[in-house]
Design a protein around this motif. Structure first.
Motif, PDB file in Angstrom:
ATOM      1  N   TRP A 104      66.382 -24.196  49.150  1.00  0.00           N
ATOM      2  CA  TRP A 104      65.457 -23.437  48.323  1.00  0.00           C
ATOM      3  C   TRP A 104      64.380 -24.341  47.738  1.00  0.00           C
ATOM      4  CZ3 TRP A 104      64.478 -18.687  48.891  1.00  0.00           C
ATOM      5  CH2 TRP A 104      65.467 -17.771  49.253  1.00  0.00           C
ATOM      6  N   GLN A 105      64.756 -25.555  47.341  1.00  0.00           N
ATOM      7  CA  GLN A 105      63.763 -26.500  46.844  1.00  0.00           C
ATOM      8  C   GLN A 105      62.700 -26.759  47.910  1.00  0.00           C
ATOM      9  OE1 GLN A 105      65.358 -30.211  45.508  1.00  0.00           O
ATOM     10  NE2 GLN A 105      66.073 -29.386  43.568  1.00  0.00           N
ATOM     11  N   ASP A 106      63.150 -27.049  49.120  1.00  0.00           N
ATOM     12  CA  ASP A 106      62.213 -27.306  50.215  1.00  0.00           C
ATOM     13  C   ASP A 106      61.321 -26.092  50.478  1.00  0.00           C
ATOM     14  OD1 ASP A 106      63.275 -29.828  50.498  1.00  0.00           O
ATOM     15  OD2 ASP A 106      64.571 -29.281  52.192  1.00  0.00           O
ATOM     16  N   TYR A 107      61.909 -24.903  50.418  1.00  0.00           N
ATOM     17  CA  TYR A 107      61.159 -23.668  50.654  1.00  0.00           C
ATOM     18  C   TYR A 107      60.033 -23.507  49.625  1.00  0.00           C
ATOM     19  CZ  TYR A 107      60.070 -18.692  50.672  1.00  0.00           C
ATOM     20  OH  TYR A 107      59.412 -17.486  50.693  1.00  0.00           O
ATOM     21  N   TYR A 108      60.383 -23.643  48.338  1.00  0.00           N
ATOM     22  CA  TYR A 108      59.382 -23.454  47.283  1.00  0.00           C
ATOM     23  C   TYR A 108      58.301 -24.525  47.323  1.00  0.00           C
ATOM     24  CZ  TYR A 108      62.286 -19.808  45.245  1.00  0.00           C
ATOM     25  OH  TYR A 108      62.992 -18.658  45.041  1.00  0.00           O
ATOM     26  N   ILE A 109      58.686 -25.744  47.635  1.00  0.00           N
ATOM     27  CA  ILE A 109      57.697 -26.814  47.728  1.00  0.00           C
ATOM     28  C   ILE A 109      56.737 -26.544  48.891  1.00  0.00           C
ATOM     29  CG2 ILE A 109      57.393 -29.257  48.298  1.00  0.00           C
ATOM     30  CD1 ILE A 109      59.912 -29.805  46.641  1.00  0.00           C
ATOM     31  N   GLU A 110      57.288 -26.167  50.030  1.00  0.00           N
ATOM     32  CA  GLU A 110      56.459 -25.921  51.214  1.00  0.00           C
ATOM     33  C   GLU A 110      55.517 -24.739  51.019  1.00  0.00           C
ATOM     34  OE1 GLU A 110      57.333 -24.393  55.678  1.00  0.00           O
ATOM     35  OE2 GLU A 110      58.634 -26.001  54.955  1.00  0.00           O
ATOM     36  N   LYS A 111      56.027 -23.655  50.431  1.00  0.00           N
ATOM     37  CA  LYS A 111      55.206 -22.454  50.242  1.00  0.00           C
ATOM     38  C   LYS A 111      54.118 -22.657  49.188  1.00  0.00           C
ATOM     39  CE  LYS A 111      56.892 -19.399  53.046  1.00  0.00           C
ATOM     40  NZ  LYS A 111      56.105 -18.806  54.100  1.00  0.00           N
ATOM     41  N   SER A 112      54.402 -23.489  48.176  1.00  0.00           N
ATOM     42  CA  SER A 112      53.431 -23.657  47.094  1.00  0.00           C
ATOM     43  C   SER A 112      52.502 -24.852  47.306  1.00  0.00           C
ATOM     44  CB  SER A 112      54.160 -23.819  45.759  1.00  0.00           C
ATOM     45  OG  SER A 112      54.882 -25.023  45.729  1.00  0.00           O
ATOM     46  N   LEU A 113      52.688 -25.598  48.364  1.00  0.00           N
ATOM     47  CA  LEU A 113      51.864 -26.787  48.614  1.00  0.00           C
ATOM     48  C   LEU A 113      50.366 -26.498  48.607  1.00  0.00           C
ATOM     49  CD1 LEU A 113      52.704 -29.680  48.908  1.00  0.00           C
ATOM     50  CD2 LEU A 113      52.676 -29.414  51.374  1.00  0.00           C
ATOM     51  N   PRO A 114      49.886 -25.403  49.218  1.00  0.00           N
ATOM     52  CA  PRO A 114      48.439 -25.142  49.191  1.00  0.00           C
ATOM     53  C   PRO A 114      47.899 -24.784  47.802  1.00  0.00           C
ATOM     54  CG  PRO A 114      49.531 -23.796  50.869  1.00  0.00           C
ATOM     55  CD  PRO A 114      50.591 -24.479  50.096  1.00  0.00           C
ATOM     56  N   LEU A 115      48.785 -24.433  46.869  1.00  0.00           N
ATOM     57  CA  LEU A 115      48.356 -24.026  45.535  1.00  0.00           C
ATOM     58  C   LEU A 115      48.112 -25.211  44.609  1.00  0.00           C
ATOM     59  CD1 LEU A 115      50.902 -21.107  44.984  1.00  0.00           C
ATOM     60  CD2 LEU A 115      48.594 -20.973  45.925  1.00  0.00           C
ATOM     61  N   TRP A 116      48.584 -26.390  44.995  1.00  0.00           N
ATOM     62  CA  TRP A 116      48.459 -27.575  44.140  1.00  0.00           C
ATOM     63  C   TRP A 116      47.049 -28.147  44.220  1.00  0.00           C
ATOM     64  CZ3 TRP A 116      51.948 -29.756  40.793  1.00  0.00           C
ATOM     65  CH2 TRP A 116      53.257 -29.251  40.837  1.00  0.00           C
ATOM     66  N   THR A 117      46.555 -28.596  43.076  1.00  0.00           N
ATOM     67  CA  THR A 117      45.284 -29.313  43.024  1.00  0.00           C
ATOM     68  C   THR A 117      45.583 -30.798  42.842  1.00  0.00           C
ATOM     69  OG1 THR A 117      45.118 -29.107  40.626  1.00  0.00           O
ATOM     70  CG2 THR A 117      44.121 -27.345  41.938  1.00  0.00           C
ATOM     71  N   GLU A 118      44.599 -31.616  43.041  1.00  0.00           N
ATOM     72  CA  GLU A 118      44.782 -33.059  42.847  1.00  0.00           C
ATOM     73  C   GLU A 118      45.115 -33.362  41.381  1.00  0.00           C
ATOM     74  OE1 GLU A 118      45.587 -36.646  44.007  1.00  0.00           O
ATOM     75  OE2 GLU A 118      44.967 -35.102  45.430  1.00  0.00           O
ATOM     76  N   GLU A 125      54.739 -15.547  40.145  1.00  0.00           N
ATOM     77  CA  GLU A 125      53.616 -14.994  39.390  1.00  0.00           C
ATOM     78  C   GLU A 125      52.391 -14.730  40.261  1.00  0.00           C
ATOM     79  OE1 GLU A 125      52.890 -17.635  36.139  1.00  0.00           O
ATOM     80  OE2 GLU A 125      54.824 -17.210  35.211  1.00  0.00           O
ATOM     81  N   ARG A 126      52.471 -15.113  41.520  1.00  0.00           N
ATOM     82  CA  ARG A 126      51.380 -14.921  42.491  1.00  0.00           C
ATOM     83  C   ARG A 126      50.045 -15.501  41.982  1.00  0.00           C
ATOM     84  NH1 ARG A 126      54.703 -10.468  43.474  1.00  0.00           N
ATOM     85  NH2 ARG A 126      55.010 -10.007  45.683  1.00  0.00           N
ATOM     86  N   VAL A 127      50.099 -16.743  41.526  1.00  0.00           N
ATOM     87  CA  VAL A 127      48.872 -17.394  41.049  1.00  0.00           C
ATOM     88  C   VAL A 127      48.075 -17.921  42.239  1.00  0.00           C
ATOM     89  CG1 VAL A 127      49.863 -18.027  38.823  1.00  0.00           C
ATOM     90  CG2 VAL A 127      50.013 -19.629  40.711  1.00  0.00           C
ATOM     91  N   GLU A 128      46.775 -18.069  42.044  1.00  0.00           N
ATOM     92  CA  GLU A 128      45.928 -18.583  43.112  1.00  0.00           C
ATOM     93  C   GLU A 128      45.964 -20.101  43.185  1.00  0.00           C
ATOM     94  OE1 GLU A 128      42.003 -16.964  43.015  1.00  0.00           O
ATOM     95  OE2 GLU A 128      42.733 -14.944  42.656  1.00  0.00           O
ATOM     96  N   LEU A 129      46.065 -20.748  42.012  1.00  0.00           N
ATOM     97  CA  LEU A 129      46.189 -22.200  41.924  1.00  0.00           C
ATOM     98  C   LEU A 129      47.211 -22.538  40.856  1.00  0.00           C
ATOM     99  CD1 LEU A 129      42.509 -23.519  42.005  1.00  0.00           C
ATOM    100  CD2 LEU A 129      44.236 -23.798  43.766  1.00  0.00           C
ATOM    101  N   ILE A 130      47.885 -23.644  41.055  1.00  0.00           N
ATOM    102  CA  ILE A 130      48.851 -24.097  40.052  1.00  0.00           C
ATOM    103  C   ILE A 130      48.057 -24.799  38.951  1.00  0.00           C
ATOM    104  CG2 ILE A 130      50.776 -25.650  39.612  1.00  0.00           C
ATOM    105  CD1 ILE A 130      51.809 -25.010  42.379  1.00  0.00           C
TER     106      ILE A 130
END
Length: 142
Positions: free
Chosen positions: A46-60, A96-101
């Motif tokens: 589950w950790q790997d799943y959430y990290i992989e799915k949310s990777l595009p939402l992270w900013t620098e 929460e379906r956010v566009e960016l973290i």
């Protein structure tokens, strides 16, 4: 001479058994986290799943803040802590379906991922970084 040798062997055996026990404890914890739950996935899956799915939402900026927040964790455990905190933040962002973290999501996920016993240290670390945690006070009590 034989008395000193006997004491030395006893001390060495005690140190060795202690170190093996500590290592075994951490190996057991890792093993239990890798065991599948009712849904067929383990905590690590589950950790790997959430990290992989949310990777595009992270900013620098978000990545740098996460790096900054896990800096007080001892270097040996820092990668594991960073992965579990990032997974919690990713789960929160996906739910929460956010566009960016944002910083808000990072702080909330960081507080939720931190064990209660470490909340005092967490508060002082946030204060040192100049981050106001009063809007998140309710997360410390839950």
């Amino acid at each position: 001479m034989s008395m000193i040798f006997g004491v030395g062997i006893t001390v060495w055996m005690t140190i060795l058994i202690t170190l093996i026990s500590i290592g075994g404890f951490f190996m057991l914890r890792k093993f239990l986290k890798s065991m599948p739950k009712e849904d067929g996935k383990s905590e690590l899956d589950w950790q790997d799943y959430y990290i992989e799915k949310s990777l595009p939402l992270w900013t620098e900026e978000g990545r740098e803040l996460l790096e900054e927040l896990v800096s007080p964790v001892p270097a040996m455990f820092r990668d594991v802590a960073k992965r579990s905190i990032a997974a919690k933040i990713g789960k929160l962002a996906l739910e929460e379906r956010v566009e960016l973290i944002t910083i808000d999501v990072i702080i909330r996920g960081y507080i939720m991922a931190t064990p209660k016993r470490d909340h005092k240290m967490l508060k002082s670390h946030l204060e040192n970084r100049g981050i106001d945690y009063t809007p998140y006070q309710h997360l410390f009590s839950s």
